[in-house]
Design a protein around this motif. Structure first.
Motif, PDB file in Angstrom:
ATOM      1  N   ASP A  40       0.818  -1.150  -0.188  1.00  0.00           N
ATOM      2  CA  ASP A  40       0.017  -0.254   0.069  1.00  0.00           C
ATOM      3  C   ASP A  40       0.710   1.253   0.042  1.00  0.00           C
ATOM      4  N   MET A  41       1.981   1.023  -0.725  1.00  0.00           N
ATOM      5  CA  MET A  41       2.635   2.424  -0.965  1.00  0.00           C
ATOM      6  C   MET A  41       3.496   2.358  -2.174  1.00  0.00           C
ATOM      7  N   GLU A  42       3.647   3.539  -2.673  1.00  0.00           N
ATOM      8  CA  GLU A  42       4.615   3.833  -3.826  1.00  0.00           C
ATOM      9  C   GLU A  42       5.925   3.486  -3.694  1.00  0.00           C
ATOM     10  N   ALA A  43       6.870   3.082  -4.660  1.00  0.00           N
ATOM     11  CA  ALA A  43       8.258   3.122  -4.538  1.00  0.00           C
ATOM     12  C   ALA A  43       8.949   4.297  -4.184  1.00  0.00           C
ATOM     13  N   VAL A 101      -0.115  20.369 -12.889  1.00  0.00           N
ATOM     14  CA  VAL A 101       0.145  19.114 -12.912  1.00  0.00           C
ATOM     15  C   VAL A 101       1.311  18.656 -11.844  1.00  0.00           C
ATOM     16  N   GLU A 102       2.445  19.197 -12.047  1.00  0.00           N
ATOM     17  CA  GLU A 102       3.583  18.977 -11.014  1.00  0.00           C
ATOM     18  C   GLU A 102       3.160  19.252  -9.673  1.00  0.00           C
ATOM     19  N   ASP A 103       2.378  20.405  -9.388  1.00  0.00           N
ATOM     20  CA  ASP A 103       1.765  20.752  -8.150  1.00  0.00           C
ATOM     21  C   ASP A 103       1.053  19.614  -7.646  1.00  0.00           C
ATOM     22  N   GLU A 104       0.269  19.111  -8.523  1.00  0.00           N
ATOM     23  CA  GLU A 104      -0.625  18.105  -7.792  1.00  0.00           C
ATOM     24  C   GLU A 104       0.265  16.693  -7.779  1.00  0.00           C
ATOM     25  N   ILE A 105       1.058  16.566  -8.546  1.00  0.00           N
ATOM     26  CA  ILE A 105       1.860  15.286  -8.112  1.00  0.00           C
ATOM     27  C   ILE A 105       2.636  15.495  -6.822  1.00  0.00           C
ATOM     28  N   LEU A 106       3.114  16.776  -6.709  1.00  0.00           N
ATOM     29  CA  LEU A 106       3.946  17.083  -5.612  1.00  0.00           C
ATOM     30  C   LEU A 106       3.167  17.088  -4.280  1.00  0.00           C
ATOM     31  N   LEU A 107       1.850  17.302  -4.494  1.00  0.00           N
ATOM     32  CA  LEU A 107       0.837  17.383  -3.255  1.00  0.00           C
ATOM     33  C   LEU A 107       0.697  15.994  -2.915  1.00  0.00           C
ATOM     34  N   GLN A 108       0.432  15.187  -3.989  1.00  0.00           N
ATOM     35  CA  GLN A 108       0.084  13.936  -3.706  1.00  0.00           C
ATOM     36  C   GLN A 108       1.334  13.014  -3.005  1.00  0.00           C
ATOM     37  N   TRP A 109       2.363  13.362  -3.402  1.00  0.00           N
ATOM     38  CA  TRP A 109       3.549  12.669  -2.807  1.00  0.00           C
ATOM     39  C   TRP A 109       3.875  13.040  -1.556  1.00  0.00           C
ATOM     40  N   LEU A 110       3.562  14.564  -1.143  1.00  0.00           N
ATOM     41  CA  LEU A 110       3.800  14.937   0.077  1.00  0.00           C
ATOM     42  C   LEU A 110       2.661  14.220   1.323  1.00  0.00           C
ATOM     43  N   GLN A 111       1.413  14.008   0.628  1.00  0.00           N
ATOM     44  CA  GLN A 111       0.205  13.350   1.358  1.00  0.00           C
ATOM     45  C   GLN A 111       0.815  12.048   1.683  1.00  0.00           C
ATOM     46  N   ASP A 112       1.355  11.295   0.658  1.00  0.00           N
ATOM     47  CA  ASP A 112       1.531   9.820   0.835  1.00  0.00           C
ATOM     48  C   ASP A 112       2.906   9.878   1.772  1.00  0.00           C
ATOM     49  N   LEU A 113       3.887  10.796   1.616  1.00  0.00           N
ATOM     50  CA  LEU A 113       5.185  10.571   2.727  1.00  0.00           C
ATOM     51  C   LEU A 113       4.582  10.932   4.109  1.00  0.00           C
ATOM     52  N   PHE A 114       3.543  11.973   4.178  1.00  0.00           N
ATOM     53  CA  PHE A 114       3.094  12.252   5.552  1.00  0.00           C
ATOM     54  C   PHE A 114       2.450  10.782   5.951  1.00  0.00           C
TER      55      PHE A 114
END
Length: 410
Positions: free
Chosen positions: A245-248, A305-318
């Protein structure tokens, strides 16, 4: 231990006023910090447009003079929504050699305690030489994020600038322009652990995440996370631990933080930019203008799109930081998410804050919603994320309604 190297005060209530004191305090030290106090933030923001800055007086670090430039509306059009900061070294026109140094900027909530809450630091050593004496951070912090934060008090906030001289190549320091004892031995344990992660020497545990395998060291993971301690030493361990349940890229960033204690950066693919022809025929002017307009629109869409990708990455890392009880990483992600709160993201971020009991992030989201105009509030309520809030966390809606009602009575 850094040495105090003075304080500069930019006063927006007094035109062109910048007072620097204590500039000689860190003159001979190679690791110092200088405070920049911005008073009358709103007035300075109105007075200086994009690309224009306010410069402090000179202060000394390791025998050289430096100044800080403060851009309230960004140093260039690409960072117009941000505060930009630069450090410039005053150089001798007869000297080509430079000074290699690292620097960082951070917000200070409590000047007396010197507790930095928002840090932008250089990972690489920068060479302050005659041909390139200025280095800085174009996107130190979004203005709207600062204005929502507790760091801005009574229209005033404080920035701490840390400078560490790594190598002084100037003739006055070396006698010949070569390296001598003026070098500073910086803590480099993070680099050693980063190398250990990369070369995998002694690795004794393997993870499989998102189709990729990661080799790591159980003792390092267990020392940094009590969750890993229980998982890796508390029970029988399989040969390969699968995380489904986590991206690489998120797990890679998690490992990077565990080994280096440094804020990880999102992986980005480099993009090639097409250059406009230098000479344009008369008949092609309209076509070029149309193409240029199209390029601007495409660039804006790409940034979104880059902002959206960054946001999703931050949320997943959180989420990953909370899962493995890495409180410092969780705090870093929280600060970054507070900066990226927007109409399209506030609902998902608010749900995340509620799910993981992050009161600071939740407060930032609610504060953002409170000041939305009716049209933007309507746009927010039309998003899928808001529907998820309404059905999954109805208590948040009641809390928001109570806040709005309280504000109307004031």
């Amino acid at each position: 231990m850094s040495t105090f190297a003075g304080v500069s005060v930019l006063d927006g209530d007094k035109p062109c006023s910048c007072v620097t004191s204590g500039v000689g305090a860190g003159a001979g030290a190679s690791s110092v910090y200088h405070l920049l106090v911005v008073k009358g933030y709103s007035g300075i923001k109105k007075e200086l447009p994009n690309g224009e800055s306010w410069c402090t007086e000179l202060f000394r670090v390791g025998g050289h003079e430096y100044s800080i430039e403060y851009y309230p509306n960004g140093a260039n059009p690409n960072c117009a929504d941000f505060i930009s900061l630069d450090i410039t070294r005053l150089y001798d026109e007869d000297v080509e050699e430079g000074v290699e140094a690292k620097f960082s900027f951070s917000l200070v909530d409590d000047v007396e305690k010197q507790m930095p809450t928002y840090i932008r630091a250089t990972r690489k050593t920068r060479d302050f030489r005659r041909c390139d004496p200025c280095w800085g951070c174009d996107k130190f912090m979004r203005r709207d994020a600062l204005e929502r934060s507790a760091s801005l008090k009574s229209d005033c906030f404080t920035i701490r600038c840390d400078i560490v001289v790594c190598k002084d190549n100037t003739p006055d320091a070396t006698g010949s322009g070569t390296s001598t004892g003026t070098e500073v031995l910086l803590p480099d344990i993070h680099q050693h652990f980063s190398n250990l992660l990369q070369n995998k020497v002694g690795a004794d545990v393997t993870f499989e995440v998102g189709g990729e395998t990661f080799a790591a060291h159980r003792c390092v993971l267990a020392a940094r996370s009590e969750v890993f301690m229980a998982q890796l030493f508390g029970t029988a361990m399989p040969s390969v631990i699968q995380i489904t349940d986590m991206e690489a890229k998120v797990f890679r960033a998690l490992l990077c933080f565990i080994y280096t204690d440094s804020c990880p950066e999102m992986e980005k693919n480099s993009m090639e930019e097409d250059e406009m022809p230098g000479v344009v025929e008369q008949g092609q002017v309209e076509e070029v203008l149309e193409n240029k307009t199209s390029e601007v629109v495409e660039q804006t869409q790409e940034e979104a799109v880059e902002d959206e990708i960054l946001l999703q990455w931050l949320q997943d890392l959180f989420v990953a930081a909370d899962r493995y009880n890495l409180q410092r990483l969780k705090f870093i992600c929280e600060k970054q998410l507070c900066e990226h709160v927007g109409v399209s993201s506030v609902a998902s971020t608010l749900a995340l804050a509620e799910q993981h009991h992050c009161h600071g992030l939740k407060a930032a989201c609610l504060k953002f919603i409170q000041v939305l105009s009716p049209s933007r509030l309507q746009a927010l309520m039309a998003t899928d994320g808001w529907g998820h809030i309404a059905t999954t966390y109805p208590s948040v809606l009641y809390e928001l309604i109570a806040i709005l009602a309280s504000n109307q009575r004031k």
